[in-house]
Design a protein around this motif. Structure first.
Motif, PDB file in Angstrom:
ATOM      1  N   LEU A  53      -9.740   8.903  12.965  1.00 60.50           N
ATOM      2  CA  LEU A  53      -8.725   8.926  14.014  1.00 60.50           C
ATOM      3  C   LEU A  53      -7.959   7.609  13.917  1.00 60.50           C
ATOM      4  O   LEU A  53      -8.500   6.545  14.234  1.00 60.50           O
ATOM      5  N   LYS A  54      -6.716   7.688  13.472  1.00 63.04           N
ATOM      6  CA  LYS A  54      -5.949   6.478  13.162  1.00 63.04           C
ATOM      7  C   LYS A  54      -4.825   6.269  14.174  1.00 63.04           C
ATOM      8  O   LYS A  54      -4.140   7.197  14.578  1.00 63.04           O
ATOM      9  N   ARG A  55      -4.679   4.996  14.548  1.00 63.32           N
ATOM     10  CA  ARG A  55      -3.624   4.594  15.477  1.00 63.32           C
ATOM     11  C   ARG A  55      -2.341   4.321  14.694  1.00 63.32           C
ATOM     12  O   ARG A  55      -2.348   3.553  13.714  1.00 63.32           O
ATOM     13  N   GLU A  56      -1.238   4.926  15.114  1.00 63.22           N
ATOM     14  CA  GLU A  56       0.040   4.692  14.456  1.00 63.22           C
ATOM     15  C   GLU A  56       1.074   4.248  15.486  1.00 63.22           C
ATOM     16  O   GLU A  56       0.992   4.596  16.664  1.00 63.22           O
ATOM     17  N   GLY A  57       2.061   3.496  15.033  1.00 62.34           N
ATOM     18  CA  GLY A  57       3.113   3.039  15.933  1.00 62.34           C
ATOM     19  C   GLY A  57       2.736   1.744  16.620  1.00 62.34           C
ATOM     20  O   GLY A  57       1.717   1.113  16.324  1.00 62.34           O
ATOM     21  N   ILE A  58       3.522   1.334  17.595  1.00 60.23           N
ATOM     22  CA  ILE A  58       3.314   0.086  18.295  1.00 60.23           C
ATOM     23  C   ILE A  58       2.371   0.284  19.473  1.00 60.23           C
ATOM     24  O   ILE A  58       2.128   1.403  19.913  1.00 60.23           O
ATOM     25  N   GLU A  59       1.865  -0.824  20.002  1.00 61.75           N
ATOM     26  CA  GLU A  59       0.892  -0.757  21.085  1.00 61.75           C
ATOM     27  C   GLU A  59       1.593  -0.650  22.442  1.00 61.75           C
ATOM     28  O   GLU A  59       1.693  -1.612  23.179  1.00 61.75           O
ATOM     29  N   ASP A  60       2.097   0.495  22.748  1.00 59.64           N
ATOM     30  CA  ASP A  60       2.675   0.742  24.068  1.00 59.64           C
ATOM     31  C   ASP A  60       2.444   2.202  24.418  1.00 59.64           C
ATOM     32  O   ASP A  60       1.631   2.887  23.796  1.00 59.64           O
ATOM     33  N   GLN A  61       3.134   2.680  25.395  1.00 58.01           N
ATOM     34  CA  GLN A  61       2.934   4.055  25.838  1.00 58.01           C
ATOM     35  C   GLN A  61       3.296   5.076  24.770  1.00 58.01           C
ATOM     36  O   GLN A  61       2.881   6.226  24.829  1.00 58.01           O
ATOM     37  N   ALA A  62       4.080   4.656  23.770  1.00 59.76           N
ATOM     38  CA  ALA A  62       4.542   5.600  22.752  1.00 59.76           C
ATOM     39  C   ALA A  62       3.648   5.611  21.515  1.00 59.76           C
ATOM     40  O   ALA A  62       3.953   6.307  20.563  1.00 59.76           O
ATOM     41  N   GLU A  63       2.560   4.841  21.526  1.00 60.57           N
ATOM     42  CA  GLU A  63       1.715   4.804  20.335  1.00 60.57           C
ATOM     43  C   GLU A  63       1.119   6.184  20.067  1.00 60.57           C
ATOM     44  O   GLU A  63       0.838   6.952  20.986  1.00 60.57           O
ATOM     45  N   LYS A  64       0.912   6.500  18.802  1.00 62.98           N
ATOM     46  CA  LYS A  64       0.435   7.815  18.397  1.00 62.98           C
ATOM     47  C   LYS A  64      -0.892   7.696  17.655  1.00 62.98           C
ATOM     48  O   LYS A  64      -1.180   6.683  17.028  1.00 62.98           O
ATOM     49  N   TRP A  65      -1.677   8.765  17.741  1.00 63.60           N
ATOM     50  CA  TRP A  65      -2.957   8.837  17.032  1.00 63.60           C
ATOM     51  C   TRP A  65      -2.952  10.084  16.159  1.00 63.60           C
ATOM     52  O   TRP A  65      -2.412  11.123  16.546  1.00 63.60           O
ATOM     53  N   VAL A  66      -3.597   9.979  14.996  1.00 60.99           N
ATOM     54  CA  VAL A  66      -3.602  11.085  14.032  1.00 60.99           C
ATOM     55  C   VAL A  66      -5.023  11.326  13.524  1.00 60.99           C
ATOM     56  O   VAL A  66      -5.730  10.381  13.127  1.00 60.99           O
ATOM     57  N   TRP A  67      -5.438  12.592  13.535  1.00 52.88           N
ATOM     58  CA  TRP A  67      -6.726  12.989  12.954  1.00 52.88           C
ATOM     59  C   TRP A  67      -6.541  13.315  11.463  1.00 52.88           C
ATOM     60  O   TRP A  67      -5.542  13.930  11.080  1.00 52.88           O
ATOM     61  N   SER A  68      -7.522  12.957  10.644  1.00 48.48           N
ATOM     62  CA  SER A  68      -7.536  13.368   9.234  1.00 48.48           C
ATOM     63  C   SER A  68      -8.979  13.500   8.771  1.00 48.48           C
ATOM     64  O   SER A  68      -9.874  12.821   9.281  1.00 48.48           O
ATOM     65  N   ARG A  69      -9.210  14.384   7.808  1.00 49.87           N
ATOM     66  CA  ARG A  69     -10.545  14.620   7.264  1.00 49.87           C
ATOM     67  C   ARG A  69     -10.855  13.542   6.224  1.00 49.87           C
ATOM     68  O   ARG A  69      -9.980  13.125   5.466  1.00 49.87           O
ATOM     69  N   VAL A  70     -12.105  13.085   6.191  1.00 49.40           N
ATOM     70  CA  VAL A  70     -12.531  12.041   5.258  1.00 49.40           C
ATOM     71  C   VAL A  70     -13.636  12.585   4.363  1.00 49.40           C
ATOM     72  O   VAL A  70     -14.539  13.284   4.828  1.00 49.40           O
ATOM     73  N   SER A  71     -13.552  12.275   3.074  1.00 48.58           N
ATOM     74  CA  SER A  71     -14.580  12.688   2.116  1.00 48.58           C
ATOM     75  C   SER A  71     -15.199  11.434   1.499  1.00 48.58           C
ATOM     76  O   SER A  71     -14.718  10.925   0.480  1.00 48.58           O
ATOM     77  N   PRO A  72     -16.258  10.900   2.107  1.00 49.24           N
ATOM     78  CA  PRO A  72     -16.849   9.668   1.590  1.00 49.24           C
ATOM     79  C   PRO A  72     -17.629   9.906   0.303  1.00 49.24           C
ATOM     80  O   PRO A  72     -18.089  11.017   0.024  1.00 49.24           O
ATOM     81  N   SER A  73     -17.785   8.849  -0.482  1.00 43.07           N
ATOM     82  CA  SER A  73     -18.585   8.910  -1.706  1.00 43.07           C
ATOM     83  C   SER A  73     -19.961   8.304  -1.431  1.00 43.07           C
ATOM     84  O   SER A  73     -20.282   7.947  -0.294  1.00 43.07           O
ATOM     85  N   GLY A  74     -20.761   8.178  -2.478  1.00 37.70           N
ATOM     86  CA  GLY A  74     -22.063   7.539  -2.354  1.00 37.70           C
ATOM     87  C   GLY A  74     -23.178   8.498  -2.018  1.00 37.70           C
ATOM     88  O   GLY A  74     -23.049   9.721  -2.102  1.00 37.70           O
ATOM     89  N   MET A  75     -24.313   7.935  -1.588  1.00 35.25           N
ATOM     90  CA  MET A  75     -25.515   8.711  -1.273  1.00 35.25           C
ATOM     91  C   MET A  75     -25.514   9.060   0.211  1.00 35.25           C
ATOM     92  O   MET A  75     -25.883   8.246   1.064  1.00 35.25           O
ATOM     93  N   LYS A  76     -25.097  10.269   0.536  1.00 34.21           N
ATOM     94  CA  LYS A  76     -24.947  10.687   1.923  1.00 34.21           C
ATOM     95  C   LYS A  76     -26.293  11.093   2.523  1.00 34.21           C
ATOM     96  O   LYS A  76     -27.167  11.598   1.825  1.00 34.21           O
TER      97      LYS A  76
END
Length: 587
Positions: free
Chosen positions: A272-295
């Motif tokens: 869940l990533k924060r985008e835009g400036i830190e005010d009332q108009a800031e936006k958040w975006v969900w994206s899927r993550v595929s980590p590597s390594g020993m899960k």
């Protein structure tokens, strides 16, 4: 544009469905919650009698799970709040507050006027301001019989410098829930997920809320992108700069066929990533993550701790094997690390400590490794020889002719080649002691050490609640330090009374006699407790005493327990006994 509009309608439709479901649950559970509110009010009336802060040096807290363990932001202390305990018949909820002094290894109980009501499965976050603050949100209260639940939606702050509890009452808070996750992201408390359960229905959440620590206001976020499915008890960790948070795993239930609830363990990861400036108009975006390594393999109830360096640590948990009428769980005590910067999982293995010098035979294979030392192949072979785990497979034929296969992983440092010929002196690595497998324990990191407290595990129908405390130096990674010991055999567990189980005994035919015989067998077994021989490895001890532990596990778990489960419990008992005896010998 058409596809986008269709997708937006689909998301809004899902939100409406969730809102209707939440309203339905709220209506049906209203009466149950009114009954529990009366019980909670009684407890609060007792707490209201406290008029001044009383701090008492005390023994370690009672065994519990689903509490919160937090590292004090300014002092060398850990803060334990709340939790629950079940003794087989009754559920106990706590709102007591303990401070653990890391340097002195001492506990202090702090009775502060007007504390939050008793609860478990809440969330607590420390904030380094004004001498330190502990923020607590949500959680649940259960009736003594464990059949009814009240889910809190209150927000509290403990001012650590003045030892004052304060309830922060502002509109816009998330709905009542437990099993959610809360972290500090910049100057906001960020809350994700959780669940609400009544005697008739339940609902799991995947909504995101923030509480601004400067303006004291709640906001519900509306991120774009595809969010995680609704869940509770997941991992939630923020990036150091507050630009994003990561969600991993979790648990949820769904209605399957014939209205049977089906549990689902999640092992996916989202950003869940924060985008835009830190005010009332800031936006958040969900994206899927595929980590590597020993899960980690899928599990729920794992202990989670945020660590420096953009990491979080995951310990233990349980993977439930659900069938039509039974639920059995495999409990873990392994440790994993996720690095947010590298987007990679790591399995953390203990290095062990060096013991006195011991003669060891050395043969052609080891000589070959020495000859290859310095080359890439030689170094890899040497690393495998010294640190690589080895899987040992054994087959056992039970009395009924069933062939059971046991797989055991032994550290390479404890394995010797049968073909070795020569002898030379070298330091042998001692198998490190580890906390027993568990779920729903509490974890925190302070000064580069991971602290693990309490939790629970099950043997058959019996639940063991733990009250032990361990510490692991994350820099050395050599061994767990036992700070508080606990013998699970001393825990109170109330079985069904004769009146409650009389019908079942009559149907079983002589059930009381079978119980008496089982007690006699247990007494005999206790007297013949096997001792570890001098120089005996864990693998040798388990092999030599295998029949004993299988017998003991079967006696405790009953004749209906599956052979596979009995084997696992027997092996765990042998391991605990071996480590206890070795630890006593070293001390």
């Amino acid at each position: 544009m058409g596809k986008k509009n269709k997708k937006e309608k689909k998301v809004k439709g899902a939100e409406k469905t969730a809102a209707k479901m939440e309203k339905k649950v709220s209506k049906r559970s209203k009466k149950d919650e009114e009954d529990l509110e009366a019980l909670i009010a009684e407890f609060q009336s007792l707490d209201a009698k406290k008029t001044q802060v009383v701090e008492t040096v005390c023994p370690p807290p009672s065994p519990r799970l689903n509490a919160s363990l937090s590292a004090h932001p300014e002092k060398d202390e850990l803060i334990l709040f709340g939790g629950e305990f079940y003794n087989g018949k009754k559920t106990f909820l706590y709102n007591d507050l303990f401070f653990y002094n890391i340097k002195k290894n001492t506990w202090v109980k702090s009775d502060i006027p007007n504390p939050p009501p008793r609860r478990c499965a809440h969330q607590a976050v420390v904030v380094p301001q004004a001498g330190g603050q502990l923020w607590v949100f949500g959680g649940e209260f259960a009736s003594p019989d464990g059949e009814q639940f009240y889910h809190y939606k209150d927000l509290w702050v403990l001012h650590l410098n003045t030892h004052v509890w304060e309830q922060v009452k502002v509109p816009g808070a998330p709905s009542g829930r437990s099993g959610h996750r809360m972290v500090l992201s910049k100057r906001q408390l960020l809350i994700f997920g959780g669940f609400h359960e009544s005697t008739r229905d339940y609902i799991y959440y995947n909504d995101v809320h923030t509480f601004n620590l400067d303006t004291f206001t709640w906001s519900r976020l509306s991120p774009t992108g595809t969010p995680p499915s609704p869940r509770s008890a997941c991992a939630l960790t923020p990036s150091p700069d507050g630009s994003c948070v990561v969600v991993y795993g979790g648990y949820s239930k769904l209605k399957a066929k014939k209205d049977v609830d089906k549990g689902s363990i999640h092992s996916d990861m989202f950003l869940l990533k924060r985008e835009g400036i830190e005010d009332q108009a800031e936006k958040w975006v969900w994206s899927r993550v595929s980590p590597s390594g020993m899960k980690p393999n899928p599990r729920s109830g794992f202990s989670l701790a945020l660590a420096p360096g953009n990491r979080f640590l995951l310990f233990g948990g349980v993977c439930d094997e659900e069938e039509e009428e039974t639920l059995e769980g495999d409990f873990y005590n392994d440790l994993y690390q996720y690095d947010l910067g590298k987007n990679r999982w790591f399995s953390l293995q203990l290095k062990g400590s060096k013991s006195e010098k011991k003669k060891r035979r050395r043969g052609k294979k080891e000589q070959g490794v020495s000859e290859g030392h310095g080359s890439k192949e030689g170094k890899e072979a040497e690393e495998l020889e010294q640190h690589g785990p080895v899987e040992v497979v054994k087959e056992i034929v039970a009395d009924d002719g069933t062939v059971m296969t046991i797989k055991e992983v032994i550290p390479g440092t404890l394995v010797e080649e049968e073909s070795e010929e020569e002898e030379e002196e070298e330091e042998a690595t001692v198998a490190p002691m580890e906390p027993c497998p568990r779920s729903s324990g509490m974890a925190a990191v302070k000064h580069g050490k991971l602290y693990l407290y309490g939790g629970m595990f099950e043997v058959g129908d019996r639940q063991f609640t733990l009250g032990d405390l361990y510490a692991l130096d994350l820099h050395k990674m050599d061994q767990w330090e036992v700070l508080v010991e606990m013998d699970p055999k001393t825990q109170e567990w109330l079985e069904e009374s004769e009146s409650e189980s009389g019908d079942e005994e009559e149907e079983a035919g002589g059930g009381e006699l079978e119980d008496e015989e089982s007690d006699e067998v247990s007494d005999d077994i206790e007297e013949e407790h096997p001792l570890v021989k001098s120089g005996e490895t864990l693998a040798d001890f388990q092999t030599r005493t295998e029949a004993y532990w299988l017998h003991l596990a079967r006696a405790n778990m009953g004749p209906d327990a599956k052979d596979k489960k009995v084997l696992k419990v027997g092996q765990a008992m042998a391991k605990v006994s071996y480590e206890e005896q070795e630890g006593a010998a070293r001390s």
